[in-house]
Every structure is written in structure tokens, then in C-alpha cells.
Design an enzyme around this catalytic site. Structure first.
Site, PDB file in Angstrom:
ATOM      1  N   ASP A 107       0.810  -1.223   0.000  1.00  0.00           N
ATOM      2  CA  ASP A 107       0.000   0.000   0.000  1.00  0.00           C
ATOM      3  C   ASP A 107       0.846   1.276   0.000  1.00  0.00           C
ATOM      4  OD1 ASP A 107      -2.523  -1.184  -0.209  1.00  0.00           O
ATOM      5  OD2 ASP A 107      -2.460  -1.739   1.897  1.00  0.00           O
ATOM      6  N   ASP A 169      -6.051  -4.884  -5.362  1.00  0.00           N
ATOM      7  CA  ASP A 169      -5.857  -3.492  -4.921  1.00  0.00           C
ATOM      8  C   ASP A 169      -4.535  -2.912  -5.436  1.00  0.00           C
ATOM      9  OD1 ASP A 169      -7.162  -5.391  -3.270  1.00  0.00           O
ATOM     10  OD2 ASP A 169      -7.348  -3.974  -1.637  1.00  0.00           O
TER      11      ASP A 169
HETATM   12  N1  GLY Z   1      -7.882  -3.713   1.088  1.00  0.00           N
HETATM   13  C1  GLY Z   1      -8.220  -2.440   0.664  1.00  0.00           C
HETATM   14  C2  GLY Z   1      -9.661  -2.273   0.468  1.00  0.00           C
HETATM   15  O1  GLY Z   1     -10.397  -2.371   1.429  1.00  0.00           O
HETATM   16  O2  GLY Z   1     -10.099  -2.046  -0.625  1.00  0.00           O
END
Ligand code: GLY
Length: 391
Positions: A107, A169
């Protein structure tokens, strides 16, 4: 700093005329509400609003970039010093995470694209550029050469082995690498982003345009080991935010590389997504969730997909343009008209009815900071913003 419109605390700094009336009104009201929020929230990291107040997360949580990111977007419209100061203070607070290293995962993109890259693009800050490169270099270090994927997480508990986990993601996080490649002139960053996105095409996007959340690879051989449901209902269901990450991530990959295969896949995901929408165009949390959970929407998935649709439309040949933009715009309008909290001064969130994590029953039917962020970003696109952080 770009300052595209006149400012004034009560008008929201909007001179109007760039987007449809409802979008100008939504921008103005978002700016007014965000200025109030900036005084309440300050240089902290809101995630989900409970009972009208945003709960705060520690700076290493994946959502840390969205609040400063939306402040930067709103600054661009009016040069709002008070918002800019909070955005800069949030970015400085993230140094403890960047320098601490241990809590960093994939992230890095969500966190430093929306803070340091946005700051650098708008102000030319050298410190922000250095922070963004540091984050990009750490992200490079998560690449698994055998499997062609960026590793998602570190072990969540002692002894857990998740070296083989990749998640959809990350199609958003790779944009940090596209930025670093363009900024440095070094193609290595782009090569890694491309390798990861080829893996997305091969293993995450199903033929019908629905999207998997998690693929586990064998980290030694790179072979696919299994598919996991993750934040969706089941391994073969269709988590709507995962589809939004894919749609937008693929459109961005096309933007960065010009490769038609990314636009084609983004269109496939878009067609699936749009075909599943209920009448008010705001997605259910999982398009294949059983009836008893279908009361739960995910407005954040709708906002993210809408911004991605606006970008996708702009990348297509003239004969194909129009429908994706129209779809994105109508989704944003529906979020504003049916899900906006603008008449409620006691609610900090801008957009109601997000679903953060249904399988863990966390943050259901609440405003989410990334829903607010993508709503603002979609409006910024409609208004012709010069700076979109992921690009
Ligand atoms: N894991 C990131 C989201 O909740 O989209």
C-alpha cells in the site's frame, strides 16, 4: 500550486462553469464541509465514520493517504492554505512509517501517491519527491520475479506465510512505479509495474469481466496455488471494490503505457460492473453476494469506478468515447443526490453507505474516507483538474 478559481470561505472558492451545475454545487459543498472537517480532524488519518465522527487509524494503515489526498485535490481548486497545511502535516507524519520500514506493505502506492506525489506535482517540493522515490524503491523490493507479482502483505501474525499473496488493490499501487519511471527516466520501475499488470490480466480478470480479490502463488515456482475470497463474499464471487480497483488500475496502466490490452480489459470490467448496478447506480458490496446481504452497498466502489470510467473514456478513440464518461458522471451524480451527507452538519463523512470489510463485519454501511476521496477526485475530473495524483 495551481490556483484555478477565486476563493472565499463561504463560496468554496468556485467560480463555476466547468462542469454541470450539480457537480459545481457538489464541489462547493464538499469544500465547505471539508474545511470544517479540517479543523476537527487535523493532521490525522480518518478511515470510517461511526455515528457521524471519523475514527482515526495509525499512520501505517493503508488508508492514510486519502484524507491528505482529498485536501490536495480541493486545494487545487482554490489554493486553500488551511487545507494545504493539514495535507503537508499528514505527509510529514508518514515519515515515521517510511523510516520505520517494518510496517510497510504494497500500500506504499495508496499512501505516497496521494501525499508526496500529489505535493510534488503541485508544489515541486524536493522533499516530497525524495519521499516518493523512497516509497517506490521499497515497493520495487516486494516484486517476486518467479510469479511476476508484487507481494501484498507481511505476515499478520507470527508464523503466517503470505509471501505468495497478490491482491487486486495493487493495480492502484503500481502507479507509484509508473510515476518513478517517468520521473527518473529509469525503465526498471515501469518494467516491474508492467510485469505485475500482466499478472493482473492473466490471473485476476475473469473472462466475464468480474474480478478476483486474492491470488496465492507458490512464491518459489510462481505457479498459481489458489484463489481466495478476501474481502469479497467467496473466491468466485465479485467484490465490487475489487472490480473498481481493477477497472481504474487498468485504465491507468493504459494511460501510462498506451497499451490497448489494458484498455480492452478495463472495458471488459466496466461492462460487467455497469451491467450489475442497481437502478440508482451505486453498487452492492459484492455483485454475487447472497440476497440477505444485498442491502449493503459500497458507495466507495461506485466512486472509485466512476473516476476510472471518466479516465477510460478519455483514452479511447473518438468513435468509442462518450458512454463511459456518461456512466461515470451519472454514478457521481447519484452519489451526490442520494448518498451525500451535505444537509447533515453532524456527519463528517461526505458520502454515506460504504462497506469496508463485510467478511470481518467491519465498517458496514458507513462513510469511508476513500469513498469521499474518489467522489472528490471524480468531481475534479469533471471540472477539468490539472492534477490527478495517479497519473
Ligand atoms: N484492502 C483495501 C480495500 O479495502 O479495498
Amino acid at each position: 500550486m495551481t490556483n484555478k478559481a477565486g476563493s472565499g470561505p463561504d463560496t468554496g472558492g468556485v467560480t463555476g462553469g466547468k462542469a454541470e451545475g450539480w457537480a459545481e454545487e457538489a464541489w462547493r459543498r464538499s469544500l465547505v464541509k471539508t474545511k470544517v472537517n479540517a479543523r476537527r480532524i487535523g493532521a490525522n488519518f480518518p478511515h470510517a465514520s461511526q455515528g457521524g465522527t471519523y475514527t482515526l487509524e495509525p499512520p501505517h494503515w493503508w488508508t492514510a493517504g486519502f484524507w491528505p489526498g482529498m485536501l490536495w485535490l480541493l486545494c487545487e481548486g482554490g489554493g486553500e492554505a488551511e487545507l494545504r497545511e493539514v495535507a503537508e502535516a499528514c505527509e510529514a507524519r508518514l515519515d515515521e512509517v517510511l523510516d520505520g520500514y517494518d510496517k510497510l506493505d504494497h500500500d506504499l502506492g495508496f499512501m505516497w501517491i496521494l501525499t508526496s506525489v500529489a505535493n510534488y506535482k503541485l508544489t515541486g517540493s524536493e522533499q516530497s519527491r525524495r519521499r516518493a522515490f523512497k516509497a517506490a524503491n521499497y515497493l520495487m523490493g516486494r516484486f517476486n520475479l518467479q510469479g511476476g507479482y508484487l507481494r501484498a502483505w507481511n505476515p499478520w501474525h507470527e508464523g503466517e506465510d503470505n509471501a505468495g499473496i497478490a491482491i487486486i488493490d495493487c493495480a492502484m499501487n503500481v502507479n507509484l512505479l509508473y510515476w518513478a519511471s517517468r520521473e527518473s527516466g529509469d525503465p526498471r520501475y515501469r518494467h516491474v509495474a508492467e510485469a505485475h499488470m500482466r499478472t493482473v490480466l492473466a490471473h485476476f480478470i475473469r473472462p466475464d469481466g468480474s474480478v478476483r480479490h486474492i491470488v496465492r502463488f507458490d512464491p518459489e515456482t510462481g505457479a498459481v496455488a489458489e484463489y481466495l475470497g478476501g474481502q469479497g463474499y467467496a473466491p468466485e464471487s465479485a467484490w465490487s471494490r475489487g472490480a473498481a480497483w481493477a477497472l481504474y488500475g487498468l485504465a491507468l496502466a493504459c494511460h501510462h503505457t498506451g497499451r490497448a490490452e489494458y484498455a480492452d480489459a478495463a472495458k471488459r470490467v466496466a461492462h460487467f460492473f455497469l451491467a450489475q448496478l442497481p437502478e440508482d447506480r451505486v453498487p452492492h458490496w459484492d455483485f454475487r453476494a447472497p440476497a440477505e446481504t444485498r442491502h449493503l452497498r459500497d458507495s466507495s466502489a461506485g466512486a472509485c469506478a466512476a473516476s476510472g470510467l471518466l479516465l477510460l473514456d478519455s483514452l479511447l478513440p473518438a468513435a468509442e468515447r462518450g458512454a463511459y464518461r456518461e456512466a461515470g458522471e451519472r454514478m457521481l451524480e447519484s452519489l451526490y443526490a442520494g448518498y451525500g451527507s451535505f444537509d447533515d452538519p453532524d456527519e463528517q463523512g461526505l458520502i454515506l453507505r460504504g462497506t469496508s470489510h463485510y467478511p470481518e463485519r467491519k465498517n458496514l454501511d458507513v462513510p469511508l474516507i476513500y469513498g469521499d476521496y474518489f467522489f472528490i477526485e471524480g468531481l475534479a475530473r469533471l471540472r477539468g483538474a490539472d492534477m490527478i495524483p495517479w497519473e
